[in-house]
Scaffold this motif. Structure first.
Motif, PDB file in Angstrom:
ATOM      1  N   GLN A   1      10.049  13.789  -8.195  1.00 48.33           N
ATOM      2  CA  GLN A   1       9.115  12.955  -8.937  1.00 48.33           C
ATOM      3  C   GLN A   1       8.454  11.914  -8.033  1.00 48.33           C
ATOM      4  N   SER A   2       9.142  11.508  -6.984  1.00 47.85           N
ATOM      5  CA  SER A   2       8.632  10.496  -6.066  1.00 47.85           C
ATOM      6  C   SER A   2       7.483  10.991  -5.203  1.00 47.85           C
ATOM      7  N   GLY A   3       7.200  12.292  -5.239  1.00 49.67           N
ATOM      8  CA  GLY A   3       6.076  12.819  -4.485  1.00 49.67           C
ATOM      9  C   GLY A   3       6.433  13.705  -3.319  1.00 49.67           C
ATOM     10  N   HIS A   4       7.731  13.904  -3.053  1.00 52.72           N
ATOM     11  CA  HIS A   4       8.130  14.923  -2.075  1.00 52.72           C
ATOM     12  C   HIS A   4       7.853  16.288  -2.696  1.00 52.72           C
ATOM     13  N   VAL A   5       6.941  17.035  -2.130  1.00 49.93           N
ATOM     14  CA  VAL A   5       6.633  18.367  -2.642  1.00 49.93           C
ATOM     15  C   VAL A   5       6.709  19.356  -1.484  1.00 49.93           C
ATOM     16  N   ILE A   6       7.442  20.444  -1.691  1.00 44.80           N
ATOM     17  CA  ILE A   6       7.649  21.442  -0.648  1.00 44.80           C
ATOM     18  C   ILE A   6       6.938  22.730  -1.041  1.00 44.80           C
ATOM     19  N   LEU A   7       5.948  23.111  -0.277  1.00 48.01           N
ATOM     20  CA  LEU A   7       5.257  24.385  -0.436  1.00 48.01           C
ATOM     21  C   LEU A   7       5.801  25.318   0.628  1.00 48.01           C
ATOM     22  N   ALA A   8       6.747  26.159   0.247  1.00 46.16           N
ATOM     23  CA  ALA A   8       7.542  26.915   1.209  1.00 46.16           C
ATOM     24  C   ALA A   8       6.721  27.877   2.055  1.00 46.16           C
ATOM     25  N   GLU A   9       5.590  28.335   1.543  1.00 43.48           N
ATOM     26  CA  GLU A   9       4.770  29.250   2.331  1.00 43.48           C
ATOM     27  C   GLU A   9       4.208  28.574   3.577  1.00 43.48           C
TER      28      GLU A   9
ATOM     29  N   VAL B   1       0.849  -1.192   0.000  1.00 40.23           N
ATOM     30  CA  VAL B   1       0.000   0.000   0.000  1.00 40.23           C
ATOM     31  C   VAL B   1       0.886   1.244   0.000  1.00 40.23           C
ATOM     32  N   GLY B   2       0.241   2.401  -0.125  1.00 42.90           N
ATOM     33  CA  GLY B   2       0.983   3.653  -0.058  1.00 42.90           C
ATOM     34  C   GLY B   2       1.539   4.085  -1.403  1.00 42.90           C
ATOM     35  N   SER B   3       2.376   5.100  -1.370  1.00 42.87           N
ATOM     36  CA  SER B   3       2.846   5.749  -2.595  1.00 42.87           C
ATOM     37  C   SER B   3       3.747   4.864  -3.447  1.00 42.87           C
ATOM     38  N   THR B   4       4.270   3.776  -2.880  1.00 43.20           N
ATOM     39  CA  THR B   4       5.104   2.860  -3.668  1.00 43.20           C
ATOM     40  C   THR B   4       4.313   1.673  -4.199  1.00 43.20           C
ATOM     41  N   HIS B   5       3.031   1.578  -3.858  1.00 46.90           N
ATOM     42  CA  HIS B   5       2.175   0.478  -4.323  1.00 46.90           C
ATOM     43  C   HIS B   5       0.784   1.045  -4.579  1.00 46.90           C
TER      44      HIS B   5
ATOM     45  N   CYS C   1       3.428  12.390  -1.499  1.00 45.40           N
ATOM     46  CA  CYS C   1       2.070  12.220  -1.994  1.00 45.40           C
ATOM     47  C   CYS C   1       2.098  11.976  -3.494  1.00 45.40           C
ATOM     48  N   LEU C   2       1.522  10.859  -3.915  1.00 44.73           N
ATOM     49  CA  LEU C   2       1.221  10.620  -5.312  1.00 44.73           C
ATOM     50  C   LEU C   2      -0.298  10.525  -5.442  1.00 44.73           C
ATOM     51  N   ALA C   3      -0.812  10.586  -6.662  1.00 42.82           N
ATOM     52  CA  ALA C   3      -2.260  10.602  -6.846  1.00 42.82           C
ATOM     53  C   ALA C   3      -2.665   9.729  -8.021  1.00 42.82           C
ATOM     54  N   VAL C   4      -3.945   9.381  -8.068  1.00 38.23           N
ATOM     55  CA  VAL C   4      -4.532   8.725  -9.235  1.00 38.23           C
ATOM     56  C   VAL C   4      -5.820   9.460  -9.573  1.00 38.23           C
ATOM     57  N   ASP C   5      -6.148   9.522 -10.857  1.00 40.81           N
ATOM     58  CA  ASP C   5      -7.362  10.231 -11.261  1.00 40.81           C
ATOM     59  C   ASP C   5      -8.578   9.322 -11.137  1.00 40.81           C
ATOM     60  N   ALA C   6      -9.742   9.801 -11.572  1.00 40.96           N
ATOM     61  CA  ALA C   6     -10.997   9.062 -11.400  1.00 40.96           C
ATOM     62  C   ALA C   6     -10.993   7.728 -12.125  1.00 40.96           C
TER      63      ALA C   6
ATOM     64  N   GLU D   1      -5.747   6.298 -13.260  1.00 44.39           N
ATOM     65  CA  GLU D   1      -4.462   6.572 -13.899  1.00 44.39           C
ATOM     66  C   GLU D   1      -3.564   7.375 -12.960  1.00 44.39           C
ATOM     67  N   VAL D   2      -2.274   7.036 -12.942  1.00 47.06           N
ATOM     68  CA  VAL D   2      -1.337   7.632 -11.987  1.00 47.06           C
ATOM     69  C   VAL D   2      -1.030   9.087 -12.345  1.00 47.06           C
ATOM     70  N   ILE D   3      -0.969   9.915 -11.310  1.00 48.00           N
ATOM     71  CA  ILE D   3      -0.487  11.293 -11.415  1.00 48.00           C
ATOM     72  C   ILE D   3       0.752  11.361 -10.528  1.00 48.00           C
ATOM     73  N   ASP D   4       1.925  11.437 -11.143  1.00 49.34           N
ATOM     74  CA  ASP D   4       3.152  11.341 -10.353  1.00 49.34           C
ATOM     75  C   ASP D   4       3.572  12.700  -9.794  1.00 49.34           C
ATOM     76  N   GLY D   5       4.692  12.697  -9.086  1.00 52.02           N
ATOM     77  CA  GLY D   5       5.140  13.917  -8.422  1.00 52.02           C
ATOM     78  C   GLY D   5       5.444  15.055  -9.378  1.00 52.02           C
ATOM     79  N   ASP D   6       5.955  14.737 -10.559  1.00 56.00           N
ATOM     80  CA  ASP D   6       6.218  15.780 -11.553  1.00 56.00           C
ATOM     81  C   ASP D   6       4.914  16.453 -11.976  1.00 56.00           C
ATOM     82  N   GLN D   7       3.895  15.655 -12.225  1.00 56.96           N
ATOM     83  CA  GLN D   7       2.605  16.206 -12.628  1.00 56.96           C
ATOM     84  C   GLN D   7       1.969  17.016 -11.508  1.00 56.96           C
TER      85      GLN D   7
END
Length: 448
Positions: A327-335, A217-221, A247-252, A255-261
């Motif tokens: 790309q792995s899903g580490h996203v930093i929102l500095a605010e 489970v999780g972002s690697t599965h 955090c990675l995502a999938v659409d409705a 389909e995978v939405i990766d960290g770059d997207q």
């Protein structure tokens, strides 16, 4: 002797590589180094401690607390909490340091120790090296009332969830999301934040049995998340890793939405609002070439760093940049955060859907991913990967072959005993063929 710290703290097999004895020594060293840097102003230093759900987190957390207290540091134990939650609490309470017991996306038998400085920031290499040099040294031990105390941190989860929801400008009402918490640290905070923000939430991977953390489970599965999104007819699915800094995502449609997207979506949001500092997105060398092309078309520049969210954050701090990640899903929102935060990312991704009225797939189509093949080559000497002449010649030849239509990245992992071979090319077949060819050279040249 190999450096103890990797790209994200000290990590390895719990009770083998990462022992209670090592945890005590590292904590004492961190107390000494960070106390010197922190200038505590005559008051006793204070640390916040947290962990993910791994069984070994109990004894390692106890060892860390003991080491800190023995060095005269008061310890607030926040229990099970995501890594970015710990970072936020260190910053918001002006604690002098933080310690997270987690091996992130690694399997349950592994564990690790991550340190945060005052302000909730990860440590630069030179500070980690200073801590490592302190291991085994003689020191003056405080006595009597000069030793530190260890007490529970009451309200840590509520404080972190409050922070997450406070960063949003609009309700998420009307959106249905499936959250995969990886049987890890987000099992309580992730669903709570999404629900409080107004979303309808279905949850998987929320068992607190640490023996199952990241287990299928999780972002690697992502397969269970894909199935759950389709089952519930959800608008989107989000997947965290064991300590919820990804955090990675999938659409409705699943389909995978990766960290770059995800970064592309959030970068455009900030860009349109005039909040993307110097119109720059900070990424690592592993980000897809398609991200660079898409951002350039919209007037957004990419600044590239070495792999590791700590290096992304260093570049962001240096330039005052607003957004960065991997790309792995580490996203930093500095605010809103000092480190990668999976739950914060999920909330802002859903907010972008809500404010634009777009589906997750429509938002993800801002970029076209170039076909990419990644091969993890195990059983090799990763220390020689960047110096072996035959390996370097093979990489150079592959780069010449691909020209401007693709690229090659070969690097030793900073957290696992392997070498990663990544190839981007115009077609999946070409990417796979070139990657396998390079992987064969790596196996033959660097075999242990």
């Amino acid at each position: 002797m190999a450096r103890l710290f990797g790209t994200d703290g000290v990590r390895g097999r719990a009770n083998d590589d990462i022992t209670a004895e090592l945890a005590v020594e590292l904590s004492v060293g961190a107390a000494h180094v960070l106390a010197t840097l922190g200038a505590f102003g005559g008051t006793r230093p204070r640390a916040i401690l947290a962990r993910d759900t791994r069984p070994s987190g109990d004894f390692l957390g106890a060892a860390v607390a003991a080491g800190l207290a023995s060095a005269g540091v008061d310890v607030l134990d926040a229990g099970i909490l995501p890594t970015p939650g710990l970072a936020h609490l260190v910053q918001s309470t002006e604690a002098d340091l933080g310690v997270m017991i987690s091996a992130s996306h690694n399997p349950a038998p592994d564990n690790g120790i991550k340190f945060f400085a005052r302000g909730g920031t990860k440590l630069p290499d030179e500070v980690e090296d200073a801590i490592e040099r302190r291991l085994g040294e003689e020191w003056d031990r405080p006595q009597g009332t000069e030793v530190g105390t260890i007490t529970p941190y009451e309200g840590a989860i509520e404080a972190y969830v409050d922070h997450l929801v406070s960063t949003l400008d609009t309700s998420l009402e009307g959106l249905t999301v499936v959250a995969d918490c990886a049987n890890g640290a987000a099992a309580e905070t992730g669903p709570a934040a999404l629900r409080r923000a107004g979303a309808t939430v279905h949850v998987i991977g929320d068992r607190r049995d640490g023996g199952l953390i990241n287990d299928g489970v999780g972002s690697t599965h992502l397969e269970p998340l894909q199935a759950a999104v389709r089952e519930h007819g959800a608008d989107i699915g989000v997947a965290f890793d064991g300590d919820a800094d990804r955090c990675l995502a999938v659409d409705a449609a699943g389909e995978v939405i990766d960290g770059d997207q995800v970064m592309a979506i959030l970068a455009l949001d900030l860009h349109e609002r005039g909040a993307l500092h110097e119109d720059t997105l900070v990424v690592t060398v592993m980000s897809n070439l398609g991200l660079k092309l898409a951002m350039e078309q919209r007037g957004i520049r990419l600044s590239q760093t070495a792999v590791g969210d700590r290096y992304v954050l260093e570049e962001m701090n240096l330039g005052g940049f607003s957004l960065g990640g991997e790309q792995s899903g580490h996203v930093i929102l500095a605010e809103h955060a000092t480190t990668g935060d999976g739950e914060l990312t999920a909330l802002h991704l859903l907010q972008r859907m809500r404010t634009t009225g777009s589906t997750a797939r429509e938002l993800a189509e801002v970029m076209t991913r170039l076909p990419q093949c990644m091969i993890n080559v195990r059983g090799v000497d990763r220390a020689r990967a960047t110096i072996d002449h035959e390996v370097l010649r093979a990489v150079e030849a592959a780069e010449e072959e691909l020209g401007e239509t693709g690229r090659v990245v070969l690097r030793p992992s900073g957290t696992e005993p392997l070498v990663r071979v990544m190839v981007e090319a115009p077609t999946d077949e070409e990417a796979a063929e070139v990657a396998e060819r390079l992987a064969t050279v790596v196996r033959e040249r660097l075999a242990l």
